[in-house]
Design a protein around this motif. Structure first.
Motif, PDB file in Angstrom:
ATOM      1  N   ARG A 131       0.835  -1.210   0.000  1.00  0.00           N
ATOM      2  CA  ARG A 131       0.000   0.000   0.000  1.00  0.00           C
ATOM      3  C   ARG A 131       0.866   1.254   0.000  1.00  0.00           C
ATOM      4  NH1 ARG A 131      -4.193   1.174   4.893  1.00  0.00           N
ATOM      5  NH2 ARG A 131      -4.958   3.159   4.143  1.00  0.00           N
ATOM      6  N   PRO A 132       0.635   2.170  -0.941  1.00  0.00           N
ATOM      7  CA  PRO A 132       1.424   3.408  -0.962  1.00  0.00           C
ATOM      8  C   PRO A 132       0.920   4.395   0.089  1.00  0.00           C
ATOM      9  CG  PRO A 132      -0.141   3.421  -2.757  1.00  0.00           C
ATOM     10  CD  PRO A 132      -0.280   2.080  -2.072  1.00  0.00           C
ATOM     11  N   SER A 133       1.784   5.279   0.497  1.00  0.00           N
ATOM     12  CA  SER A 133       1.411   6.297   1.466  1.00  0.00           C
ATOM     13  C   SER A 133       0.506   7.341   0.811  1.00  0.00           C
ATOM     14  CB  SER A 133       2.659   6.991   2.014  1.00  0.00           C
ATOM     15  OG  SER A 133       2.292   8.079   2.828  1.00  0.00           O
ATOM     16  N   PRO A 134      -0.553   7.737   1.494  1.00  0.00           N
ATOM     17  CA  PRO A 134      -1.422   8.777   0.948  1.00  0.00           C
ATOM     18  C   PRO A 134      -0.854  10.182   1.153  1.00  0.00           C
ATOM     19  CG  PRO A 134      -2.306   8.016   3.020  1.00  0.00           C
ATOM     20  CD  PRO A 134      -1.110   7.165   2.717  1.00  0.00           C
ATOM     21  N   ILE A 135       0.245  10.298   1.901  1.00  0.00           N
ATOM     22  CA  ILE A 135       0.889  11.600   2.103  1.00  0.00           C
ATOM     23  C   ILE A 135       2.306  11.539   1.536  1.00  0.00           C
ATOM     24  CG2 ILE A 135      -0.512  12.130   4.130  1.00  0.00           C
ATOM     25  CD1 ILE A 135       1.925  11.428   5.866  1.00  0.00           C
ATOM     26  N   SER A 136       2.854  12.689   1.223  1.00  0.00           N
ATOM     27  CA  SER A 136       4.185  12.723   0.605  1.00  0.00           C
ATOM     28  C   SER A 136       5.281  12.676   1.669  1.00  0.00           C
ATOM     29  CB  SER A 136       4.337  13.981  -0.246  1.00  0.00           C
ATOM     30  OG  SER A 136       4.243  15.125   0.577  1.00  0.00           O
ATOM     31  N   ALA A 137       6.441  12.237   1.246  1.00  0.00           N
ATOM     32  CA  ALA A 137       7.602  12.157   2.130  1.00  0.00           C
ATOM     33  C   ALA A 137       8.365  13.483   2.089  1.00  0.00           C
ATOM     34  CB  ALA A 137       8.501  10.996   1.721  1.00  0.00           C
ATOM     35  N   ASP A 138       7.645  14.597   2.251  1.00  0.00           N
ATOM     36  CA  ASP A 138       8.292  15.904   2.227  1.00  0.00           C
ATOM     37  C   ASP A 138       8.794  16.252   3.626  1.00  0.00           C
ATOM     38  OD1 ASP A 138       5.984  16.598   3.616  1.00  0.00           O
ATOM     39  OD2 ASP A 138       5.088  17.674   1.938  1.00  0.00           O
ATOM     40  N   LEU A 183       8.108  14.514   7.329  1.00  0.00           N
ATOM     41  CA  LEU A 183       9.218  13.821   7.977  1.00  0.00           C
ATOM     42  C   LEU A 183       9.512  14.424   9.346  1.00  0.00           C
ATOM     43  CD1 LEU A 183      11.588  13.229   4.930  1.00  0.00           C
ATOM     44  CD2 LEU A 183      10.127  11.548   6.070  1.00  0.00           C
ATOM     45  N   LEU A 184       9.410  15.757   9.461  1.00  0.00           N
ATOM     46  CA  LEU A 184       9.584  16.412  10.769  1.00  0.00           C
ATOM     47  C   LEU A 184       8.509  15.958  11.748  1.00  0.00           C
ATOM     48  CD1 LEU A 184      10.594  20.035   9.755  1.00  0.00           C
ATOM     49  CD2 LEU A 184      11.889  18.515  11.276  1.00  0.00           C
ATOM     50  N   ALA A 185       7.278  15.909  11.286  1.00  0.00           N
ATOM     51  CA  ALA A 185       6.189  15.429  12.140  1.00  0.00           C
ATOM     52  C   ALA A 185       6.421  13.968  12.527  1.00  0.00           C
ATOM     53  CB  ALA A 185       4.850  15.597  11.428  1.00  0.00           C
ATOM     54  N   GLY A 186       6.878  13.160  11.587  1.00  0.00           N
ATOM     55  CA  GLY A 186       7.201  11.764  11.870  1.00  0.00           C
ATOM     56  C   GLY A 186       8.314  11.643  12.897  1.00  0.00           C
ATOM     57  N   TRP A 228       1.276   7.286   9.168  1.00  0.00           N
ATOM     58  CA  TRP A 228       1.971   7.381   7.882  1.00  0.00           C
ATOM     59  C   TRP A 228       3.238   8.218   8.000  1.00  0.00           C
ATOM     60  CZ3 TRP A 228       1.592   4.089   4.236  1.00  0.00           C
ATOM     61  CH2 TRP A 228       0.398   3.430   3.985  1.00  0.00           C
ATOM     62  N   GLN A 229       3.203   9.306   8.785  1.00  0.00           N
ATOM     63  CA  GLN A 229       4.384  10.157   8.926  1.00  0.00           C
ATOM     64  C   GLN A 229       5.557   9.399   9.538  1.00  0.00           C
ATOM     65  OE1 GLN A 229       2.368  13.245  11.125  1.00  0.00           O
ATOM     66  NE2 GLN A 229       2.309  14.613   9.336  1.00  0.00           N
ATOM     67  N   VAL A 230       5.300   8.641  10.593  1.00  0.00           N
ATOM     68  CA  VAL A 230       6.394   7.893  11.209  1.00  0.00           C
ATOM     69  C   VAL A 230       6.842   6.750  10.299  1.00  0.00           C
ATOM     70  CG1 VAL A 230       5.090   6.238  12.637  1.00  0.00           C
ATOM     71  CG2 VAL A 230       7.290   7.100  13.429  1.00  0.00           C
TER      72      VAL A 230
END
Length: 169
Positions: free
Chosen positions: A59-66, A70-73, A148-150
């Motif tokens: 399953r792909p992430s619905p949010i981008s790895a921007d 990444l900071l939130a993760g 998803w962020q983490v």
């Protein structure tokens, strides 16, 4: 033919009786300090986990790895994961991590990491947890976006931008 059937029944009974005695007389290691899984234990549990994750692993992430995600993760990781899975800059394990069996994998470089795992697989593990490993389910504790962020952070752990690395230090 009757001897064959009786032999099979007796063989099954003896195997089950042996298992029962093994489990009830202290043969099964249950303390977290025991260091090795039983024969076939690792194979069977990893196979069951792969089957359970199969549908969601790709399953792909619905949010981008921007960078903002990444900071939130990184903030989610520091608050919920670091005590077991370690920090970015040290190999030192916490007392919690040293006392767990199986040992939680290091997720930040330098370490084992999950950067080669599909992000959907990491998401599944964070959301659902993994029974009998100490890996908690974060469904309900974290929002779907935080999950998803983490997961994205862990997938990109070996190529994080400097601001994200700074957040993890």
């Amino acid at each position: 033919m009757m001897k064959l059937v009786v032999g099979i029944v007796i063989g099954v009974f003896l195997a089950l009786a042996g298992e029962y005695l093994f489990l009830t007389k202290g043969g099964m290691p249950v303390a977290a300090r025991n260091g090795q899984p039983l024969p076939l234990e690792q194979y069977l549990t990893s196979r069951a986990l792969r089957v359970a994750m199969a549908r969601d692993a790709g399953r792909p992430s619905p949010i981008s790895a921007d960078e903002p995600n990444l900071l939130a993760g990184a903030r989610v990781y520091r608050a919920n994961c670091e005590m077991c899975h370690g920090s970015l800059d040290t190999e030192k394990r916490s007392a919690i991590a040293r006392g767990m069996f199986p040992r939680p994998p290091r997720l930040m470089p330098p370490g084992e990491g999950v950067t080669d795992d599909p992000v959907g697989e990491t998401y599944w593990k964070v959301k659902n947890g993994i029974r009998l490993t100490g890996m908690a389910s974060f469904e309900g504790a974290l929002t779907d976006t935080q999950l998803w962020q983490v997961s994205l952070l862990l997938g990109k752990a070996n190529q994080l931008p400097e601001p994200v690395k700074a957040e993890l230090r």
